[in-house]
Design an enzyme around this catalytic site. Structure first.
Site, PDB file in Angstrom:
ATOM      1  N   GLN A 106      -8.796   0.393  -4.065  1.00  0.00           N
ATOM      2  CA  GLN A 106      -9.483   1.313  -3.151  1.00  0.00           C
ATOM      3  C   GLN A 106     -10.613   2.050  -3.880  1.00  0.00           C
ATOM      4  OE1 GLN A 106      -6.878   3.676  -0.556  1.00  0.00           O
ATOM      5  NE2 GLN A 106      -5.155   2.404  -1.220  1.00  0.00           N
TER       6      GLN A 106
ATOM      7  N   ASP B 246       0.826  -1.210   0.000  1.00  0.00           N
ATOM      8  CA  ASP B 246       0.000   0.000   0.000  1.00  0.00           C
ATOM      9  C   ASP B 246       0.863   1.263   0.000  1.00  0.00           C
ATOM     10  OD1 ASP B 246      -2.129   1.740   0.133  1.00  0.00           O
ATOM     11  OD2 ASP B 246      -2.528   1.431   2.257  1.00  0.00           O
ATOM     12  N   TYR B 247       1.770   1.367  -0.960  1.00  0.00           N
ATOM     13  CA  TYR B 247       2.510   2.614  -1.163  1.00  0.00           C
ATOM     14  C   TYR B 247       1.615   3.593  -1.923  1.00  0.00           C
ATOM     15  CZ  TYR B 247       7.001   0.642   0.279  1.00  0.00           C
ATOM     16  OH  TYR B 247       8.028   0.101   0.999  1.00  0.00           O
ATOM     17  N   GLU B 248       1.566   4.839  -1.455  1.00  0.00           N
ATOM     18  CA  GLU B 248       0.712   5.841  -2.091  1.00  0.00           C
ATOM     19  C   GLU B 248       1.476   7.073  -2.550  1.00  0.00           C
ATOM     20  OE1 GLU B 248      -2.622   6.603   0.451  1.00  0.00           O
ATOM     21  OE2 GLU B 248      -3.243   4.488   0.483  1.00  0.00           O
ATOM     22  N   HIS B 249       2.726   7.210  -2.122  1.00  0.00           N
ATOM     23  CA  HIS B 249       3.586   8.316  -2.533  1.00  0.00           C
ATOM     24  C   HIS B 249       4.922   7.732  -2.974  1.00  0.00           C
ATOM     25  CE1 HIS B 249       0.672  11.041  -0.692  1.00  0.00           C
ATOM     26  NE2 HIS B 249       0.678  10.210   0.349  1.00  0.00           N
TER      27      HIS B 249
END
Length: 243
Positions: free
Chosen positions: A151, A89-92
Protein backbone atom coordinates in the site's frame (compact mmCIF):
# COMPACT_ATOMS: atom_id res chain seq x y z
CA UNK A 1 -8.97 -22.47 30.67
CA UNK A 2 -7.69 -25.44 32.72
CA UNK A 3 -9.14 -28.89 32.11
CA UNK A 4 -8.61 -30.69 35.42
CA UNK A 5 -8.35 -34.36 36.30
CA UNK A 6 -11.82 -34.92 37.75
CA UNK A 7 -12.96 -37.43 35.11
CA UNK A 8 -16.41 -35.92 34.64
CA UNK A 9 -16.33 -36.57 30.90
CA UNK A 10 -15.62 -32.96 29.90
CA UNK A 11 -14.64 -32.66 26.23
CA UNK A 12 -12.95 -29.76 24.46
CA UNK A 13 -16.12 -29.26 22.41
CA UNK A 14 -18.16 -28.75 25.60
CA UNK A 15 -16.32 -25.54 26.45
CA UNK A 16 -17.67 -22.31 24.88
CA UNK A 17 -14.98 -20.30 23.08
CA UNK A 18 -15.52 -16.68 22.07
CA UNK A 19 -13.81 -16.15 18.69
CA UNK A 20 -13.02 -12.58 19.71
CA UNK A 21 -10.57 -13.57 22.43
CA UNK A 22 -7.33 -15.52 22.63
CA UNK A 23 -8.17 -18.80 24.38
CA UNK A 24 -5.91 -21.52 25.81
CA UNK A 25 -6.65 -24.94 27.28
CA UNK A 26 -4.33 -26.16 30.04
CA UNK A 27 -4.39 -29.91 30.57
CA UNK A 28 -3.80 -30.73 34.22
CA UNK A 29 -1.89 -32.47 35.41
CA UNK A 30 1.26 -34.19 34.15
CA UNK A 31 3.30 -35.06 37.25
CA UNK A 32 6.35 -37.14 38.09
CA UNK A 33 4.51 -39.76 40.13
CA UNK A 34 3.52 -43.36 39.59
CA UNK A 35 0.23 -44.01 37.78
CA UNK A 36 -1.64 -44.43 41.07
CA UNK A 37 -0.08 -41.26 42.49
CA UNK A 38 1.53 -43.09 45.37
CA UNK A 39 5.19 -42.14 44.97
CA UNK A 40 7.62 -39.93 43.07
CA UNK A 41 9.54 -41.43 40.16
CA UNK A 42 12.35 -38.90 39.96
CA UNK A 43 11.38 -36.69 37.06
CA UNK A 44 9.56 -39.24 34.87
CA UNK A 45 6.22 -37.59 34.14
CA UNK A 46 2.87 -39.34 33.70
CA UNK A 47 -0.44 -38.03 32.39
CA UNK A 48 -3.08 -37.51 35.09
CA UNK A 49 -6.02 -36.27 33.02
CA UNK A 50 -8.97 -37.96 31.33
CA UNK A 51 -7.24 -39.49 28.30
CA UNK A 52 -10.51 -40.93 26.97
CA UNK A 53 -12.03 -37.49 26.45
CA UNK A 54 -8.83 -35.43 26.25
CA UNK A 55 -6.73 -37.61 23.97
CA UNK A 56 -3.89 -36.52 21.64
CA UNK A 57 -6.29 -36.83 18.69
CA UNK A 58 -8.80 -34.54 20.37
CA UNK A 59 -6.08 -31.99 21.16
CA UNK A 60 -5.12 -32.01 17.47
CA UNK A 61 -8.76 -31.66 16.46
CA UNK A 62 -9.47 -28.61 18.63
CA UNK A 63 -6.29 -26.92 17.41
CA UNK A 64 -7.18 -27.73 13.82
CA UNK A 65 -10.74 -26.47 14.14
CA UNK A 66 -10.16 -22.74 13.61
CA UNK A 67 -8.11 -23.32 10.43
CA UNK A 68 -10.75 -25.79 9.24
CA UNK A 69 -13.43 -23.14 9.70
CA UNK A 70 -11.40 -20.62 7.71
CA UNK A 71 -10.68 -23.09 4.91
CA UNK A 72 -14.31 -24.18 4.73
CA UNK A 73 -15.87 -20.71 4.73
CA UNK A 74 -13.33 -19.18 2.33
CA UNK A 75 -13.57 -22.16 -0.02
CA UNK A 76 -17.33 -21.74 -0.15
CA UNK A 77 -17.07 -18.03 -1.00
CA UNK A 78 -14.27 -18.53 -3.55
CA UNK A 79 -16.12 -21.30 -5.36
CA UNK A 80 -19.48 -19.53 -5.26
CA UNK A 81 -18.03 -16.40 -6.84
CA UNK A 82 -15.57 -18.28 -9.07
CA UNK A 83 -12.59 -16.37 -7.69
CA UNK A 84 -8.95 -17.11 -8.46
CA UNK A 85 -7.14 -16.03 -5.32
CA UNK A 86 -7.14 -14.11 -2.05
CA UNK A 87 -5.45 -10.94 -0.80
CA UNK A 88 -4.32 -10.99 2.84
CA UNK A 89 -5.10 -7.56 4.29
CA UNK A 90 -4.91 -7.74 8.09
CA UNK A 91 -4.01 -4.33 9.53
CA UNK A 92 -4.58 -4.81 13.27
CA UNK A 93 -3.12 -7.70 15.22
CA UNK A 94 -3.80 -9.45 18.52
CA UNK A 95 -1.48 -12.38 17.73
CA UNK A 96 2.31 -12.23 17.73
CA UNK A 97 4.12 -12.26 14.35
CA UNK A 98 5.05 -15.96 14.50
CA UNK A 99 1.48 -17.02 15.25
CA UNK A 100 0.13 -14.77 12.49
CA UNK A 101 2.67 -16.18 10.04
CA UNK A 102 1.86 -19.78 10.92
CA UNK A 103 -1.92 -19.37 10.77
CA UNK A 104 -2.02 -17.43 7.50
CA UNK A 105 0.73 -19.54 5.95
CA UNK A 106 -1.06 -22.80 6.71
CA UNK A 107 -4.36 -21.37 5.48
CA UNK A 108 -2.93 -20.29 2.12
CA UNK A 109 -1.02 -23.55 1.77
CA UNK A 110 -4.19 -25.58 2.36
CA UNK A 111 -6.26 -23.51 -0.08
CA UNK A 112 -3.58 -23.91 -2.75
CA UNK A 113 -3.05 -27.62 -2.13
CA UNK A 114 -6.78 -28.22 -2.42
CA UNK A 115 -6.91 -26.32 -5.71
CA UNK A 116 -9.25 -23.67 -4.31
CA UNK A 117 -6.98 -20.75 -5.26
CA UNK A 118 -4.23 -20.32 -7.81
CA UNK A 119 -2.58 -17.25 -6.25
CA UNK A 120 -2.38 -15.26 -3.04
CA UNK A 121 -1.14 -11.78 -2.27
CA UNK A 122 -0.41 -9.79 0.87
CA UNK A 123 -1.19 -6.09 1.43
CA UNK A 124 1.25 -4.60 3.97
CA UNK A 125 2.09 -0.92 4.45
CA UNK A 126 4.91 0.97 6.15
CA UNK A 127 4.04 0.57 9.82
CA UNK A 128 6.30 -1.18 12.32
CA UNK A 129 3.70 -3.63 13.66
CA UNK A 130 2.27 -4.34 10.22
CA UNK A 131 5.69 -4.91 8.69
CA UNK A 132 6.79 -7.11 11.59
CA UNK A 133 3.84 -9.45 11.03
CA UNK A 134 3.95 -9.57 7.25
CA UNK A 135 7.72 -9.99 7.10
CA UNK A 136 7.43 -12.93 9.50
CA UNK A 137 4.85 -14.41 7.14
CA UNK A 138 7.03 -13.71 4.12
CA UNK A 139 10.17 -15.15 5.70
CA UNK A 140 8.40 -18.44 6.44
CA UNK A 141 5.87 -18.75 3.62
CA UNK A 142 7.08 -16.40 0.89
CA UNK A 143 7.35 -19.35 -1.48
CA UNK A 144 3.53 -19.72 -1.59
CA UNK A 145 2.74 -15.98 -1.83
CA UNK A 146 2.58 -14.68 -5.37
CA UNK A 147 2.33 -10.89 -5.02
CA UNK A 148 3.19 -8.20 -2.51
CA UNK A 149 0.34 -5.75 -2.95
CA UNK A 150 2.11 -3.00 -1.01
CA UNK A 151 0.00 0.00 0.00
CA UNK A 152 2.29 2.78 -1.27
CA UNK A 153 -0.68 5.17 -0.98
CA UNK A 154 -0.30 4.94 2.81
CA UNK A 155 2.80 7.15 2.54
CA UNK A 156 2.44 10.91 2.84
CA UNK A 157 0.63 12.75 0.04
CA UNK A 158 3.74 14.89 -0.48
CA UNK A 159 5.64 11.86 -1.83
CA UNK A 160 7.80 12.71 -4.85
CA UNK A 161 8.85 10.46 -7.74
CA UNK A 162 12.34 9.99 -6.31
CA UNK A 163 10.91 9.19 -2.87
CA UNK A 164 8.49 6.70 -4.37
CA UNK A 165 11.33 4.93 -6.18
CA UNK A 166 13.28 4.85 -2.92
CA UNK A 167 10.28 3.38 -1.07
CA UNK A 168 9.85 0.80 -3.80
CA UNK A 169 13.50 -0.25 -3.50
CA UNK A 170 13.19 -0.49 0.29
CA UNK A 171 10.10 -2.71 0.13
CA UNK A 172 11.70 -4.89 -2.54
CA UNK A 173 14.46 -5.64 -0.04
CA UNK A 174 11.90 -6.27 2.72
CA UNK A 175 10.16 -8.92 0.59
CA UNK A 176 13.03 -10.44 -1.41
CA UNK A 177 12.01 -12.41 -4.46
CA UNK A 178 8.45 -11.13 -4.33
CA UNK A 179 6.47 -9.63 -7.19
CA UNK A 180 6.07 -6.17 -5.68
CA UNK A 181 3.16 -4.17 -7.11
CA UNK A 182 3.27 -0.40 -7.45
CA UNK A 183 0.10 1.19 -6.13
CA UNK A 184 -1.80 4.45 -5.98
CA UNK A 185 -5.21 5.55 -4.78
CA UNK A 186 -8.05 7.40 -6.45
CA UNK A 187 -9.49 7.98 -2.99
CA UNK A 188 -8.91 11.66 -2.16
CA UNK A 189 -8.29 10.85 1.52
CA UNK A 190 -5.29 8.60 0.84
CA UNK A 191 -1.70 9.70 0.32
CA UNK A 192 1.27 8.45 -1.67
CA UNK A 193 2.35 9.41 -5.17
CA UNK A 194 -0.71 10.25 -7.26
CA UNK A 195 -1.04 10.04 -11.06
CA UNK A 196 -1.15 13.85 -11.15
CA UNK A 197 2.21 14.08 -9.39
CA UNK A 198 4.21 11.54 -11.37
CA UNK A 199 3.08 8.01 -10.48
CA UNK A 200 3.22 6.81 -14.07
CA UNK A 201 6.61 8.45 -14.58
CA UNK A 202 7.91 6.41 -11.64
CA UNK A 203 6.31 3.27 -13.08
CA UNK A 204 7.96 3.82 -16.47
CA UNK A 205 11.31 4.01 -14.69
CA UNK A 206 10.60 0.77 -12.84
CA UNK A 207 9.47 -0.88 -16.08
CA UNK A 208 12.71 0.08 -17.83
CA UNK A 209 14.58 -1.52 -14.93
CA UNK A 210 12.51 -4.70 -15.20
CA UNK A 211 11.05 -4.16 -11.73
CA UNK A 212 7.34 -3.63 -12.44
CA UNK A 213 5.29 -6.85 -12.36
CA UNK A 214 2.02 -4.99 -11.91
CA UNK A 215 0.03 -2.02 -10.62
CA UNK A 216 -2.68 -1.95 -7.97
CA UNK A 217 -5.34 0.78 -7.86
CA UNK A 218 -7.47 1.60 -4.81
CA UNK A 219 -10.37 1.72 -5.50
CA UNK A 220 -12.96 1.13 -8.24
CA UNK A 221 -15.65 3.02 -6.32
CA UNK A 222 -13.54 6.18 -6.40
CA UNK A 223 -12.18 5.60 -9.90
CA UNK A 224 -15.69 5.59 -11.38
CA UNK A 225 -15.92 9.37 -11.15
CA UNK A 226 -12.79 9.58 -13.32
CA UNK A 227 -14.17 7.17 -15.89
CA UNK A 228 -11.45 4.68 -14.86
CA UNK A 229 -8.91 6.61 -16.92
CA UNK A 230 -6.05 5.77 -14.55
CA UNK A 231 -6.83 2.07 -14.80
CA UNK A 232 -6.67 2.37 -18.58
CA UNK A 233 -3.35 4.21 -18.37
CA UNK A 234 -1.97 1.57 -15.99
CA UNK A 235 -2.88 -1.25 -18.37
CA UNK A 236 -1.45 0.51 -21.41
CA UNK A 237 1.81 1.10 -19.53
CA UNK A 238 2.04 -2.55 -18.46
CA UNK A 239 1.25 -3.79 -21.96
CA UNK A 240 3.77 -1.54 -23.68
CA UNK A 241 7.37 -2.42 -24.43
CA UNK A 242 10.01 -0.84 -22.18
CA UNK A 243 11.48 2.28 -23.77
Amino acid sequence: MAVKNEFNGVKFSDVPINPGVEFHFILSFAIDYTADGSSSIDGHFNVFWDIDNLSPAQVAAIKHNKKTNAVKSLSQIIREYNLDGIDIDYEHFSADPDTFAECIGRLVTTLKNQGVISFASIAPFDDDQVQMHYRALWNKYGNILDYVNFQFYAYDSSTTVSQFLSYFEKQSSNYPGGKLLASFSTDSSSGGLSPAKGFFSACRTLKKQGKLPGIFVWSADDSMKYGFRYERTSQLLLASSPS
